[in-house]
Design a protein around this motif. Structure first.
Motif, PDB file in Angstrom:
ATOM      1  N   UNK A   1       2.132 -51.888 -97.118  1.00 18.60           N
ATOM      2  CA  UNK A   1       2.834 -52.753 -98.094  1.00 18.60           C
ATOM      3  C   UNK A   1       3.636 -54.325 -97.480  1.00 18.60           C
ATOM      4  N   UNK A   2       3.343 -53.892 -95.702  1.00 16.47           N
ATOM      5  CA  UNK A   2       3.562 -54.725 -94.973  1.00 16.47           C
ATOM      6  C   UNK A   2       2.953 -55.794 -93.907  1.00 16.47           C
ATOM      7  N   UNK A   3       3.002 -56.914 -94.420  1.00 17.42           N
ATOM      8  CA  UNK A   3       2.107 -58.003 -93.952  1.00 17.42           C
ATOM      9  C   UNK A   3       2.347 -57.827 -92.639  1.00 17.42           C
ATOM     10  N   UNK A   4       4.237 -57.843 -92.236  1.00 14.89           N
ATOM     11  CA  UNK A   4       4.585 -58.146 -90.770  1.00 14.89           C
ATOM     12  C   UNK A   4       5.232 -56.562 -89.787  1.00 14.89           C
ATOM     13  N   UNK A   5       5.517 -56.765 -88.998  1.00 15.81           N
ATOM     14  CA  UNK A   5       6.235 -55.989 -88.080  1.00 15.81           C
ATOM     15  C   UNK A   5       7.502 -56.500 -87.241  1.00 15.81           C
ATOM     16  N   UNK A   6       8.480 -56.830 -86.863  1.00 11.15           N
ATOM     17  CA  UNK A   6       9.553 -57.029 -86.139  1.00 11.15           C
ATOM     18  C   UNK A   6      10.363 -56.247 -85.592  1.00 11.15           C
ATOM     19  N   UNK A   7      10.990 -56.811 -84.340  1.00  7.08           N
ATOM     20  CA  UNK A   7      12.181 -55.894 -83.364  1.00  7.08           C
ATOM     21  C   UNK A   7      10.919 -54.222 -83.645  1.00  7.08           C
ATOM     22  N   UNK A   8       9.852 -53.903 -83.134  1.00  4.33           N
ATOM     23  CA  UNK A   8       9.942 -52.767 -82.461  1.00  4.33           C
ATOM     24  C   UNK A   8      10.830 -51.994 -81.727  1.00  4.33           C
ATOM     25  N   UNK A   9      11.899 -51.655 -82.061  1.00  2.00           N
ATOM     26  CA  UNK A   9      12.485 -51.044 -80.876  1.00  2.00           C
ATOM     27  C   UNK A   9      12.710 -51.386 -78.728  1.00  2.00           C
ATOM     28  N   UNK A  10      12.489 -50.628 -78.973  1.00  2.00           N
ATOM     29  CA  UNK A  10      12.418 -51.491 -77.100  1.00  2.00           C
ATOM     30  C   UNK A  10      11.721 -51.321 -76.633  1.00  2.00           C
ATOM     31  N   UNK A  11      10.494 -51.350 -77.350  1.00  2.00           N
ATOM     32  CA  UNK A  11       9.004 -51.205 -76.749  1.00  2.00           C
ATOM     33  C   UNK A  11       8.470 -52.461 -76.895  1.00  2.00           C
ATOM     34  N   UNK A  12       7.830 -53.077 -76.001  1.00  2.00           N
ATOM     35  CA  UNK A  12       7.130 -54.380 -75.338  1.00  2.00           C
ATOM     36  C   UNK A  12       5.747 -54.935 -76.135  1.00  2.00           C
ATOM     37  N   UNK A  13       5.408 -53.613 -75.739  1.00  2.00           N
ATOM     38  CA  UNK A  13       3.517 -53.330 -75.942  1.00  2.00           C
ATOM     39  C   UNK A  13       3.187 -52.748 -76.691  1.00  2.00           C
ATOM     40  N   UNK A  14       2.519 -52.729 -77.222  1.00  2.00           N
ATOM     41  CA  UNK A  14       1.360 -51.711 -77.833  1.00  2.00           C
ATOM     42  C   UNK A  14       1.564 -50.583 -77.414  1.00  2.00           C
ATOM     43  N   UNK A  15       0.759 -49.771 -76.159  1.00  2.00           N
ATOM     44  CA  UNK A  15       0.933 -49.212 -75.637  1.00  2.00           C
ATOM     45  C   UNK A  15       1.925 -48.435 -75.310  1.00  2.00           C
ATOM     46  N   UNK A  16       3.026 -48.677 -75.312  1.00  2.00           N
ATOM     47  CA  UNK A  16       4.488 -48.237 -75.070  1.00  2.00           C
ATOM     48  C   UNK A  16       4.455 -48.060 -76.862  1.00  2.00           C
ATOM     49  N   UNK A  17       4.229 -48.609 -77.637  1.00  2.00           N
ATOM     50  CA  UNK A  17       5.139 -48.336 -78.836  1.00  2.00           C
ATOM     51  C   UNK A  17       3.794 -46.495 -78.915  1.00  2.00           C
ATOM     52  N   UNK A  18       2.806 -46.619 -79.095  1.00  2.00           N
ATOM     53  CA  UNK A  18       1.794 -45.542 -79.100  1.00  2.00           C
ATOM     54  C   UNK A  18       2.525 -44.773 -78.244  1.00  2.00           C
ATOM     55  N   UNK A  19       2.361 -44.234 -77.125  1.00  2.00           N
ATOM     56  CA  UNK A  19       3.489 -43.772 -76.716  1.00  2.00           C
ATOM     57  C   UNK A  19       3.818 -43.455 -76.628  1.00  2.00           C
ATOM     58  N   UNK A  20       5.094 -43.512 -77.793  1.00  2.00           N
ATOM     59  CA  UNK A  20       6.669 -43.470 -78.207  1.00  2.00           C
ATOM     60  C   UNK A  20       6.116 -42.710 -79.457  1.00  2.00           C
ATOM     61  N   UNK A  21       5.774 -42.739 -80.204  1.00  2.00           N
ATOM     62  CA  UNK A  21       4.708 -42.271 -81.193  1.00  2.00           C
ATOM     63  C   UNK A  21       4.105 -42.641 -82.249  1.00  2.00           C
ATOM     64  N   UNK A  22       2.387 -41.742 -81.203  1.00  2.00           N
ATOM     65  CA  UNK A  22       1.121 -42.203 -81.890  1.00  2.00           C
ATOM     66  C   UNK A  22       0.891 -42.581 -83.501  1.00  2.00           C
ATOM     67  N   UNK A  23       1.656 -41.757 -84.316  1.00  2.00           N
ATOM     68  CA  UNK A  23       0.773 -42.489 -85.692  1.00  2.00           C
ATOM     69  C   UNK A  23       1.476 -43.767 -86.230  1.00  2.00           C
ATOM     70  N   UNK A  24       1.772 -44.535 -84.952  1.00  5.73           N
ATOM     71  CA  UNK A  24       2.281 -46.100 -85.571  1.00  5.73           C
ATOM     72  C   UNK A  24       1.038 -46.892 -85.883  1.00  5.73           C
ATOM     73  N   UNK A  25      -0.033 -46.310 -85.286  1.00  3.54           N
ATOM     74  CA  UNK A  25      -1.652 -46.718 -85.362  1.00  3.54           C
ATOM     75  C   UNK A  25      -1.374 -46.495 -85.883  1.00  3.54           C
ATOM     76  N   UNK A  26      -1.172 -46.021 -88.046  1.00  2.00           N
ATOM     77  CA  UNK A  26      -1.884 -46.192 -88.955  1.00  2.00           C
ATOM     78  C   UNK A  26      -0.900 -46.909 -89.637  1.00  2.00           C
ATOM     79  N   UNK A  27      -0.202 -47.668 -88.673  1.00  7.38           N
ATOM     80  CA  UNK A  27       1.280 -48.778 -89.910  1.00  7.38           C
ATOM     81  C   UNK A  27       0.046 -50.248 -90.013  1.00  7.38           C
TER      82      UNK A  27
END
Length: 393
Positions: A302-328
């Motif tokens: 239901x979310x169109x936009x994701x803002x302030x994803x913690x300390x992570x600066x790149x998509x790769x950083x996000x995936x490395x920290x939590x692989x399941x964010x790819x489903x957002x």
């Protein structure tokens, strides 16, 4: 100077700490007498937006009153204002930001850690040894702090293990805790520039800067771009009644399986609302929210936009920290915006330094991100300043 020998009294009824420090007061006896006399002078007037700062006259003299939430307690201190400050230590990025906005960088004689500075001039002065580094929290050097011979030390308190204000107060230096970071709206944070104007003898300039910022912010809140007449916007309710979609905004990130997000009365929630977005938890008034990642995935589509994803600066950083964010959904559609678009030479984030003193520009920046994520604008545009799409750069 500010005298920090004032006693602290804990009220068992309210859990309220009270302390009084003052320019020009000599000794604790005079300070205690001042505290007693001030009780008969009434209350300082509230400012327009700030919940934690008051500035005005008591018994015919100028005072500032600052409230800080420290753990479960509330610390309130009054300061008698006198001659303009010449030499100060700034231990937080925002304190530096207000001074920069007022052209006061030459008054800074020491900072906590220079690597977090974004302003190139102050950064260079630290590197050259012209501005001292005194450390923060457990690493703070009282010897270096004393050697800087400041008129005042700006500090802050969180109630955590990094607090160092009691150590500073114990060595007799004049100390002021600022709590702009605890304000819940952008204009409330920006209004703290009035305190810095008064402390450094540039009150008229500070008032002018704030009034300009307020005017531009309110204009931008109504849908316009700073400096341009509003073209669209209005309140969330107004847009909904006109059949206009309100981009839904997800905030936060998962750490150890727990998703942390700000509450509905937070600074971030208000900024999103004023920028034309609909925060997913706008109605939740808790200060901080926690969810399981499974709960987030249930609402992620239901979310169109994701803002302030913690300390992570790149998509790769996000995936490395939590692989399941790819489903957002916002991740899959490359609509993730981080506030680290401007950094200093040492990696410091300018959002925490100068953005606090530029509320209208911050709002317009975030509005561009939120609106461009859903209105078909050129997704390769990079002119987002502090906020930027992490899939672009």
């Amino acid at each position: 100077m500010l005298n920090f020998c004032g006693k602290m009294v804990l009220s068992a009824t309210f859990g309220l700490f009270m302390a009084f420090s003052a320019f020009g007061l000599s000794g604790c006896k005079n300070e205690a007498e001042s505290e007693k006399n001030l009780a008969d002078c009434g209350e300082l007037p509230a400012l327009e937006f700030s919940e934690n700062l008051k500035i005005g006259k008591l018994c015919g003299e100028d005072y500032a009153e600052i409230r800080s939430i420290v753990g479960r307690d509330t610390l309130i201190k009054r300061f008698k204002l006198g001659e303009p400050l010449k030499r100060v230590v700034a231990l937080s990025s925002a304190q530096v930001g207000y001074m920069l906005r007022l052209g006061l960088r030459d008054r800074i004689v020491a900072v906590g850690e220079g690597k977090y500075l974004v302003d190139s001039v102050v950064y260079a002065r630290v590197a050259a040894g012209e501005v001292a580094e005194v450390g923060n929290g457990p690493t703070l050097s009282l010897e270096k702090l004393m050697a800087a011979k400041p008129d005042l030390v700006f500090d802050f308190a969180t109630g955590g293990g990094m607090d160092d204000y009691e150590r500073i107060g114990a060595i007799g230096l004049s100390l002021m805790l600022t709590s702009e970071w605890q304000e819940r709206t952008p204009l409330a944070k920006a209004e703290w520039i009035k305190l810095f104007g008064r402390l450094f003898g540039v009150e008229s300039l500070a008032d002018s800067v704030f009034e300009q910022s307020k005017s531009l912010y309110l204009q931008a809140t109504n849908g316009g771009v700073v400096g341009v007449s509003p073209a669209r916007g209005g309140s969330e309710q107004q847009r909904a009644s006109e059949g206009e979609a309100c981009p839904r905004v997800l905030v936060g990130m998962s750490y150890g399986g727990v998703w942390h997000a700000p509450g509905g009365n937070s600074f971030t929630a208000r900024l999103i609302k004023d920028a034309g977005g609909c925060y997913l938890w706008a109605a939740d008034t808790n200060q901080e929210l926690q969810f399981s990642l499974e709960e987030i995935l249930q609402v992620a589509d239901s979310a169109d936009v994701w803002v302030n994803p913690g300390m992570f600066a790149t998509p790769e950083d996000l995936i490395a920290a939590e692989p399941r964010v790819k489903f957002i959904r916002a991740f899959k559609e490359k609509r993730v915006y981080q506030n680290d678009g401007i950094k200093g030479a040492g990696g410091g984030n300018d959002f925490f330094e100068s953005a606090v003193a530029y509320p209208a520009e911050t709002l317009t920046n975030l509005r561009s991100c939120i609106q461009n994520s859903t209105n078909g604008a050129d997704s390769s545009q990079k002119g987002f300043d502090w906020y930027h799409n992490i899939f672009i750069f």
